[in-house]
Design a protein around this motif. Structure first.
Motif, PDB file in Angstrom:
ATOM      1  N   LEU A 173       0.842  -1.187   0.000  1.00  0.00           N
ATOM      2  CA  LEU A 173       0.000   0.000   0.000  1.00  0.00           C
ATOM      3  C   LEU A 173       0.883   1.244   0.000  1.00  0.00           C
ATOM      4  CD1 LEU A 173      -2.874  -0.527   2.629  1.00  0.00           C
ATOM      5  CD2 LEU A 173      -3.153  -0.261   0.171  1.00  0.00           C
ATOM      6  N   THR A 174       0.549   2.199  -0.826  1.00  0.00           N
ATOM      7  CA  THR A 174       1.178   3.507  -0.688  1.00  0.00           C
ATOM      8  C   THR A 174       0.437   4.271   0.410  1.00  0.00           C
ATOM      9  OG1 THR A 174      -0.280   4.603  -2.280  1.00  0.00           O
ATOM     10  CG2 THR A 174       1.691   3.510  -3.158  1.00  0.00           C
ATOM     11  N   GLN A 175       1.016   5.353   0.881  1.00  0.00           N
ATOM     12  CA  GLN A 175       0.355   6.151   1.900  1.00  0.00           C
ATOM     13  C   GLN A 175      -0.936   6.749   1.358  1.00  0.00           C
ATOM     14  OE1 GLN A 175       3.023   8.912   3.825  1.00  0.00           O
ATOM     15  NE2 GLN A 175       4.577   7.353   4.191  1.00  0.00           N
ATOM     16  N   GLU A 187      -1.930  13.357   4.128  1.00  0.00           N
ATOM     17  CA  GLU A 187      -1.117  13.998   5.161  1.00  0.00           C
ATOM     18  C   GLU A 187      -1.415  13.427   6.546  1.00  0.00           C
ATOM     19  OE1 GLU A 187      -1.123  16.193   1.555  1.00  0.00           O
ATOM     20  OE2 GLU A 187      -2.833  15.583   2.806  1.00  0.00           O
ATOM     21  N   VAL A 188      -2.708  13.219   6.845  1.00  0.00           N
ATOM     22  CA  VAL A 188      -3.090  12.673   8.149  1.00  0.00           C
ATOM     23  C   VAL A 188      -2.603  11.226   8.275  1.00  0.00           C
ATOM     24  CG1 VAL A 188      -5.024  12.034   9.622  1.00  0.00           C
ATOM     25  CG2 VAL A 188      -5.061  14.213   8.406  1.00  0.00           C
ATOM     26  N   ALA A 189      -2.783  10.439   7.218  1.00  0.00           N
ATOM     27  CA  ALA A 189      -2.307   9.050   7.245  1.00  0.00           C
ATOM     28  C   ALA A 189      -0.799   9.005   7.424  1.00  0.00           C
ATOM     29  CB  ALA A 189      -2.714   8.325   5.966  1.00  0.00           C
ATOM     30  N   ALA A 190      -0.087   9.924   6.772  1.00  0.00           N
ATOM     31  CA  ALA A 190       1.376   9.963   6.881  1.00  0.00           C
ATOM     32  C   ALA A 190       1.811  10.268   8.314  1.00  0.00           C
ATOM     33  CB  ALA A 190       1.946  11.006   5.917  1.00  0.00           C
ATOM     34  N   ARG A 191       1.098  11.164   9.004  1.00  0.00           N
ATOM     35  CA  ARG A 191       1.440  11.472  10.400  1.00  0.00           C
ATOM     36  C   ARG A 191       1.220  10.255  11.289  1.00  0.00           C
ATOM     37  NH1 ARG A 191      -0.999  16.601   9.305  1.00  0.00           N
ATOM     38  NH2 ARG A 191      -2.942  15.974  10.341  1.00  0.00           N
ATOM     39  N   CYS A 192       0.124   9.534  11.058  1.00  0.00           N
ATOM     40  CA  CYS A 192      -0.137   8.328  11.855  1.00  0.00           C
ATOM     41  C   CYS A 192       0.967   7.295  11.640  1.00  0.00           C
ATOM     42  CB  CYS A 192      -1.491   7.729  11.477  1.00  0.00           C
ATOM     43  SG  CYS A 192      -2.923   8.738  11.904  1.00  0.00           S
ATOM     44  N   LEU A 193       1.355   7.098  10.375  1.00  0.00           N
ATOM     45  CA  LEU A 193       2.400   6.122  10.069  1.00  0.00           C
ATOM     46  C   LEU A 193       3.750   6.551  10.629  1.00  0.00           C
ATOM     47  CD1 LEU A 193       1.478   5.252   6.371  1.00  0.00           C
ATOM     48  CD2 LEU A 193       1.270   3.754   8.359  1.00  0.00           C
ATOM     49  N   ALA A 194       4.025   7.849  10.587  1.00  0.00           N
ATOM     50  CA  ALA A 194       5.291   8.339  11.127  1.00  0.00           C
ATOM     51  C   ALA A 194       5.392   8.055  12.624  1.00  0.00           C
ATOM     52  CB  ALA A 194       5.436   9.828  10.858  1.00  0.00           C
ATOM     53  N   GLY A 195       4.272   8.225  13.331  1.00  0.00           N
ATOM     54  CA  GLY A 195       4.264   7.922  14.757  1.00  0.00           C
ATOM     55  C   GLY A 195       4.523   6.449  15.027  1.00  0.00           C
ATOM     56  N   LEU A 196       3.905   5.573  14.218  1.00  0.00           N
ATOM     57  CA  LEU A 196       4.126   4.135  14.372  1.00  0.00           C
ATOM     58  C   LEU A 196       5.558   3.755  14.010  1.00  0.00           C
ATOM     59  CD1 LEU A 196       0.781   2.845  12.802  1.00  0.00           C
ATOM     60  CD2 LEU A 196       1.385   2.868  15.233  1.00  0.00           C
ATOM     61  N   ARG A 197       6.104   4.422  12.999  1.00  0.00           N
ATOM     62  CA  ARG A 197       7.501   4.170  12.614  1.00  0.00           C
ATOM     63  C   ARG A 197       8.454   4.562  13.736  1.00  0.00           C
ATOM     64  NH1 ARG A 197       9.257   8.489   8.724  1.00  0.00           N
ATOM     65  NH2 ARG A 197       9.197   9.540  10.761  1.00  0.00           N
TER      66      ARG A 197
END
Length: 221
Positions: A173-175, A187-197
């Motif tokens: 899946l892409t972001q 942008e919101v999905a990217a912030r969530c993924l960054a936190g998990l990363r």
């Protein structure tokens, strides 16, 4: 009329076609039409005349809806095993979703009248159609629950858990695709993924997300 051997072999990859009677399979292949698609191509537009049953043969189709601001909500991804091999989401007079190619493939498209005849004559196909409809209703019910009661961050986690079978599994899946699936912006999905990363739960790559720790991911729900 005979069915080309390559099409007959392709049809056997679909569980519904594989399990129904040989005469039923022949009828559906003769009366239906095999439609090829590529990634991003619109197979059926939202609201267009439909009355169709879909038997995926190869590749993946994606069902989606556009809301205000052209934000797209993914309804489901249709692959060969999905709903037992038969999708009835477009069986009504008008398509309730937009159907596009997620990656290249082929789908057998059967008119409603032909499906109804086949179902009336083949009890196995009738049972498979009911099971497919029940699976679709269960998925839609779960989707409504998620959109109504889960935060965006929780929906991101649920999407990742659904896509990963075990620790270390890669999710293709892409972001942007993940954002569409959970009904938010990239942008919101990217912030969530960054936190998990940053917590060491996932690793992000080009066009894929790798789940590193399922237990930590599940604990976020």
């Amino acid at each position: 009329m005979t069915i080309p051997s390559d099409l007959a072999r392709l049809a056997l990859q679909n569980p519904a076609l594989r399990l129904c009677a040989a005469d039923t399979q022949l009828m559906l292949l003769q009366r239906g039409r095999v439609q090829a698609f590529v990634a991003g191509a619109v197979v059926l537009g939202d609201g267009e005349p439909a009355g169709l049953a879909l038997f995926p043969l190869q590749g993946t189709l994606q069902m989606g809806k556009f809301g205000l601001g052209r934000r797209r909500q993914v309804i489901c991804n249709l692959e060969t095993p999905s709903c037992g091999g038969i999708c009835l989401l477009a069986l009504g007079d008008r398509a309730p979703v937009e159907i596009t190619g997620l990656d290249a493939g082929q789908v057998l498209v059967v008119d409603r009248a032909d499906l109804e005849q086949a179902v009336a004559e083949d009890c196995t196909l009738s049972q498979l159609a009911w099971q497919g409809a029940a699976s679709c209703m269960g998925h839609l019910s779960a989707l409504v629950t998620q959109l109504s009661f889960n935060t965006v961050a929780e929906r991101v986690v649920l999407a990742l858990l659904e896509g990963a079978g075990a620790d270390g599994d890669q999710i293709r899946l892409t972001q942007a695709e993940l954002a569409a699936e959970v009904g938010t912006t990239r942008e919101v999905a990217a912030r969530c993924l960054a936190g998990l990363r940053d917590e060491g739960v996932v690793r992000l790559g080009r066009g894929r997300i790798t789940v590193l720790n399922r237990e930590k991911l599940q604990a976020r729900i």
